[in-house]
Design a protein around this motif. Structure first.
Motif, short mmCIF file in Angstrom:
data_model
loop_
_atom_site.label_atom_id
_atom_site.label_comp_id
_atom_site.label_asym_id
_atom_site.label_seq_id
_atom_site.Cartn_x
_atom_site.Cartn_y
_atom_site.Cartn_z
N LEU A 40 0.54 -1.46 -0.04
CA LEU A 40 0.04 -0.10 0.17
C LEU A 40 0.71 1.10 -0.06
CD1 LEU A 40 -3.43 -1.04 2.18
CD2 LEU A 40 -2.32 -1.49 -0.06
N LYS A 89 3.33 1.55 -1.60
CA LYS A 89 3.79 1.80 -3.23
C LYS A 89 2.70 2.48 -3.40
CE LYS A 89 7.43 -1.82 -3.49
NZ LYS A 89 6.81 -3.72 -3.86
N ILE A 90 1.55 2.08 -3.60
CA ILE A 90 0.23 2.82 -4.12
C ILE A 90 0.09 4.06 -3.76
CG2 ILE A 90 -1.56 2.28 -4.28
CD1 ILE A 90 -0.98 0.02 -5.12
N LYS A 106 1.76 6.65 -6.22
CA LYS A 106 1.05 6.50 -7.60
C LYS A 106 -0.32 7.73 -7.39
CE LYS A 106 2.42 1.91 -7.97
NZ LYS A 106 2.33 0.18 -8.58
#
Lengths: 211, 211
Positions: A166, A168-169, A172
DNA sequence: TATTTATGTTGACACTGTAAACATTTAGTA
DNA sequence: TACTAAATGTTTACAGTGTCAACATAAATA
């Protein structure tokens, strides 16, 4: 400049780790790694059968380092119980490693290496790392049997691994103004968790262990 | 065979989804996708700027489908409370989608697409999917405020996402005979969890919501 | 010392993403 | 309807990739 490097294998792993962490595994080439090590394009093939097997060495190194950072917290020289704070610190060490070595973590857990069984060192390192995770739970709480430790360990591991994903998410997604309310904001929620990581972890880990 | 395909854009997405799920995103080429759609190698460039942007469409499609499979469980036409069983079913729907669309899930959550902000449709679909996850919690339990829902949602999302990741790991590890005991067996633990998934999820989700 | 083995280099191949130039169909306007 | 512009397709080309085969040299061994 001598013809034989002498230490090329480990030097290649070192260069691969550096470049991988800097650019991501999918943005680095064997040729680039070779160039970084000041050898010809195909020199790596004397030490690694394929690009995948060099990345497997990178992943193995990652598991070893990750385990070390957990072991340091729970102090392997002792065998006594650890406090809840120490347990949480160990989990935070996992997260810290995963996030500061994001791209290597991706190699460790992603789809780059399809089967660990082809790389005994990697397979080994991965199991060892799991051992340390499990040990930290064993030293924290007394449970009935090994199976029960495994169950808690899987729950906690999943939770930690998921948080890394998450994280990493979050990077983005956009900062969308929250005015209209037509969307919910996972980003805000993720950031809130990160800004209060210790209490967030405290409650979650505790709940999972007792579940 | 007419010169203009007429529906190439959506056909490319369809082919990309199929091939991606079959071989994994890192094993498919734009040329292969074009061939599958019976067009020339560079035809995709009339509809997608780069390979990444085609994969972004694949990911977006994935988020939409994932959301659908959650929405189907919690029945969007109603607004009343849902039972614990229904909540768990929704979470199982998430897992089921992720595991039966493993390679597409990888595109949705992996490092292939670096920034969702470059792909508005994808960004949209991802936020929408989060909405459904959060909604299922909202319909299950009454909490103080939206922030609290977000906190629980992030915890559960992390847990689910982590389980998906560990499921991938399991497939990479070996069945080691458990006799010597020098290693612990994450595989066995993972399989045990999968074989008793409903109680496993029941206890975990409940614990996280109440944490 | 002579020879095998380990470790390096060069050159080549098929495949990749993608850009440029060109062809054909469709849409829009006089 | 005729003409033009835009959209959508193809062909060709290029630099970069993983990897293989052939060759060169250094190190280890007999």
């Amino acid at each position: 400049m001598k013809y034989h490097h002498g230490n090329l294998r480990s030097e290649l792993i070192r260069c691969a780790c550096t470049l991988c962490e800097e650019h991501g595994h999918d943005k680095i080439s064997l040729r680039g790694i070779a160039k970084e090590a000041n050898v010809s394009q195909t020199a790596p093939y004397r030490h690694f059968e394929t690009k995948e097997s060099l990345l497997a060495a990178v992943a193995a190194h990652g598991f070893v380092e990750m385990q070390k950072s957990i072991d340091k917290i729970i102090d392997l020289s002792k065998t006594n119980k650890i406090s809840k704070k120490t347990l949480i610190d160990a989990m935070l060490a996992y997260l810290d490693f995963a996030i500061s070595n994001n791209n290597i973590y991706e190699v460790m857990f992603g789809t780059v290496i399809k089967d660990f069984r082809n790389f005994p060192d990697l397979h080994n390192a991965a199991l060892e790392a799991y051992s340390s995770l499990k040990l930290s739970i064993k030293r924290y709480i007394k449970l009935k049997n090994d199976q029960e430790y495994d169950e808690k360990c899987v729950k906690i591991w999943a939770f930690l691994h998921g948080l890394v994903g998450l994280n990493k998410i979050e990077q983005k997604l956009e900062d969308v103004p929250t005015t209209d309310g037509s969307y919910d904001m996972p980003i805000d929620a993720l950031r809130a968790a990160k800004n209060n990581l210790v209490p967030f972890m405290n409650s979650s880990i505790d709940a999972l262990i007792k579940s």
